[in-house]
Design an enzyme around this catalytic site. Structure first.
Site, PDB file in Angstrom:
ATOM      1  N   LYS A 201       0.860  -1.181   0.000  1.00 48.87           N
ATOM      2  CA  LYS A 201       0.000   0.000   0.000  1.00 48.87           C
ATOM      3  C   LYS A 201       0.893   1.227   0.000  1.00 48.87           C
ATOM      4  O   LYS A 201       1.684   1.435   0.930  1.00 48.87           O
ATOM      5  CB  LYS A 201      -0.897  -0.012   1.231  1.00 48.87           C
ATOM      6  CG  LYS A 201      -1.780   1.211   1.341  1.00 48.87           C
ATOM      7  CD  LYS A 201      -2.770   1.080   2.473  1.00 48.87           C
ATOM      8  CE  LYS A 201      -3.593   2.329   2.625  1.00 48.87           C
ATOM      9  NZ  LYS A 201      -4.509   2.257   3.752  1.00 48.87           N
ATOM     10  N   LYS A 254      -2.175  -1.525  -3.967  1.00 51.47           N
ATOM     11  CA  LYS A 254      -3.047  -0.356  -3.897  1.00 51.47           C
ATOM     12  C   LYS A 254      -2.226   0.914  -3.978  1.00 51.47           C
ATOM     13  O   LYS A 254      -1.238   1.009  -3.253  1.00 51.47           O
ATOM     14  CB  LYS A 254      -3.777  -0.427  -2.568  1.00 51.47           C
ATOM     15  CG  LYS A 254      -4.637   0.736  -2.229  1.00 51.47           C
ATOM     16  CD  LYS A 254      -5.211   0.548  -0.875  1.00 51.47           C
ATOM     17  CE  LYS A 254      -5.974   1.808  -0.546  1.00 51.47           C
ATOM     18  NZ  LYS A 254      -6.292   1.928   0.818  1.00 51.47           N
TER      19      LYS A 254
HETATM   20  C1  PBG Z   1      -7.526   3.168   5.589  1.00 45.53           C
HETATM   21  C2  PBG Z   1      -7.738   3.116   4.128  1.00 45.53           C
HETATM   22  C3  PBG Z   1      -7.545   4.119   3.152  1.00 45.53           C
HETATM   23  C4  PBG Z   1      -8.004   3.584   1.949  1.00 45.53           C
HETATM   24  C5  PBG Z   1      -8.418   2.289   2.213  1.00 45.53           C
HETATM   25  N1  PBG Z   1      -8.238   2.011   3.555  1.00 45.53           N
HETATM   26  C6  PBG Z   1      -7.084   5.512   3.286  1.00 45.53           C
HETATM   27  C7  PBG Z   1      -5.694   5.813   3.630  1.00 45.53           C
HETATM   28  O1  PBG Z   1      -4.859   4.943   3.816  1.00 45.53           O
HETATM   29  O2  PBG Z   1      -5.433   7.004   3.770  1.00 45.53           O
HETATM   30  C8  PBG Z   1      -8.029   4.308   0.634  1.00 45.53           C
HETATM   31  C9  PBG Z   1      -9.078   3.839  -0.295  1.00 45.53           C
HETATM   32  C10 PBG Z   1      -9.394   4.764  -1.408  1.00 45.53           C
HETATM   33  O3  PBG Z   1      -8.737   5.797  -1.646  1.00 45.53           O
HETATM   34  O4  PBG Z   1     -10.360   4.449  -2.095  1.00 45.53           O
HETATM   35  N2  PBG Z   1      -6.216   3.307   6.000  1.00 45.53           N
END
Ligand code: PBG
Length: 330
Positions: A201, A254
């Site tokens: 991520k 992601k």
């Molecule tokens: C929680 C999380 C996030 C997303 C999914 N789980 C936000 C982040 O990490 O700031 C992002 C999903 C999206 O942008 O659609 N940590």
């Protein structure tokens, strides 16, 4: 007359021929629709998210209705994000058995027992400061604490499993959380619940609209001490390897479209099912351009999902899931 050339056009001549030789097809069961369930609005209410046209925060009852419609159109799975009424430094609503996510899971499993309900495990929607972990401002090293956060993530995961979640998806990017969640679940008889790890991520600007949707933007600093740097490929492989060894059942990359190279390499190196998250910014860009008349939303949606799958995703978490199901029914 051209001699001995590859006549690729022979197989593209008609629609039926093209369909026959098509290598990648997105199926309804490949897609997971995210939902934002909110305790801050009425049960029956839907609050549209301005940066994500077509998506809303939903009260419990509104969620039940929305999911019901989607299930009737072929929805097989969804992932839940919660917006609690009360946020605090310890993210207590994240692991409260009566929290909004826990109640939503129980309600969905009650009404739609066959729906595969995934829960996002993270603290950012539940902390008053918006970080994904516990914060110690006096720490000389890094204010976002790792090991104490992991304990709370494991508690959160357990509370989701107890509510009836089918898959646990930790998205926090703390070190060691997959192993800790696995051990906690196994300890109390949830050894059958799979973990879909947000293994790779990135600290991405593409999450912008999500933070409006989930009201989870950090109040200070950024997420760069826990989420990954966009330039790093080898580190992505190390993260995936670590989560595999800790017991992840599925891996995720992601955001999706900026990282198709990573998705492809992970597909080649690891044999676990692979997921990709087409995140809020990817969705909003397409929807915004469509609104301007610059892109065809449906065609762009289908192309983006197809290419993410072709790159190696077995599963795609996408805000387009409902639209895809509608398009299929046409
Ligand atoms: C929680 C999380 C996030 C997303 C999914 N789980 C936000 C982040 O990490 O700031 C992002 C999903 C999206 O942008 O659609 N940590």
């Amino acid at each position: 007359m051209l001699d001995n050339i590859m006549r690729g056009r022979r197989l593209r001549r008609t629609k039926v021929l093209r369909r026959m030789v098509r290598e990648t097809e997105v199926r309804p069961q490949d897609l997971i629709q995210p939902y934002f369930v909110a305790e801050t609005i009425g049960d029956d209410e839907a609050a549209p998210i301005s940066s994500m046209p077509g998506q809303s925060q939903l009260g419990l009852k509104a969620l039940e209705r929305k999911v019901g419609e989607a299930v009737a159109k072929g929805l097989t799975s969804c992932i839940l994000f919660g917006i609690p009424k009360h946020k605090d430094e310890l993210a207590t609503q994240a692991y409260d058995s009566n929290g909004i996510v826990q109640r939503a899971v129980a309600m969905l499993k009650d009404n739609y027992p066959d729906l595969v309900v995934v829960t996002d495990v993270c603290l950012c929607e539940f902390t008053s400061h918006g970080h994904c972990g516990l914060v110690d401002k006096h720490s000389p090293h890094d204010p976002v604490r790792n090991d104490t956060t992991v304990e709370l993530l494991a508690r959160t995961a357990l509370s989701h499993a107890e509510a009836g979640a089918d898959i646990i998806a930790p998205s926090d990017m703390m070190d060691g959380r997959v192993g800790a969640i696995r051990a906690t679940l196994d300890d109390v008889g949830f050894e059958h619940i799979p973990i879909m790890s947000y293994a790779v991520k990135f600290a991405s600007a593409f999450y912008g609209p999500f933070r409006e949707a989930a009201e989870s933007a950090p109040k200070f600093g950024d997420r760069k001490s826990y989420q990954m740097d966009a330039g790093n490929f080898r580190e992505a492989m190390r993260e995936a390897e670590a989560d595999t060894l800790e017991g992840a059942d599925m891996l995720m990359v992601k955001p999706a479209m900026p990282n198709l190279d990573i998705l492809r390499s992970m597909r080649e190196r690891f044999d676990l099912p692979m997921a990709a998250y087409q995140v809020s910014g990817e969705y909003s860009m397409i929807m915004a351009a469509a609104k301007m008349g610059w892109l065809d939303a449906k065609a762009t949606m289908l192309e983006s999902l197809t290419c993410i799958k072709r790159a190696g995703a077995d599963l795609i978490i996408s805000y387009f899931t409902e639209a895809f199901l509608r398009a299929q029914a046409e």
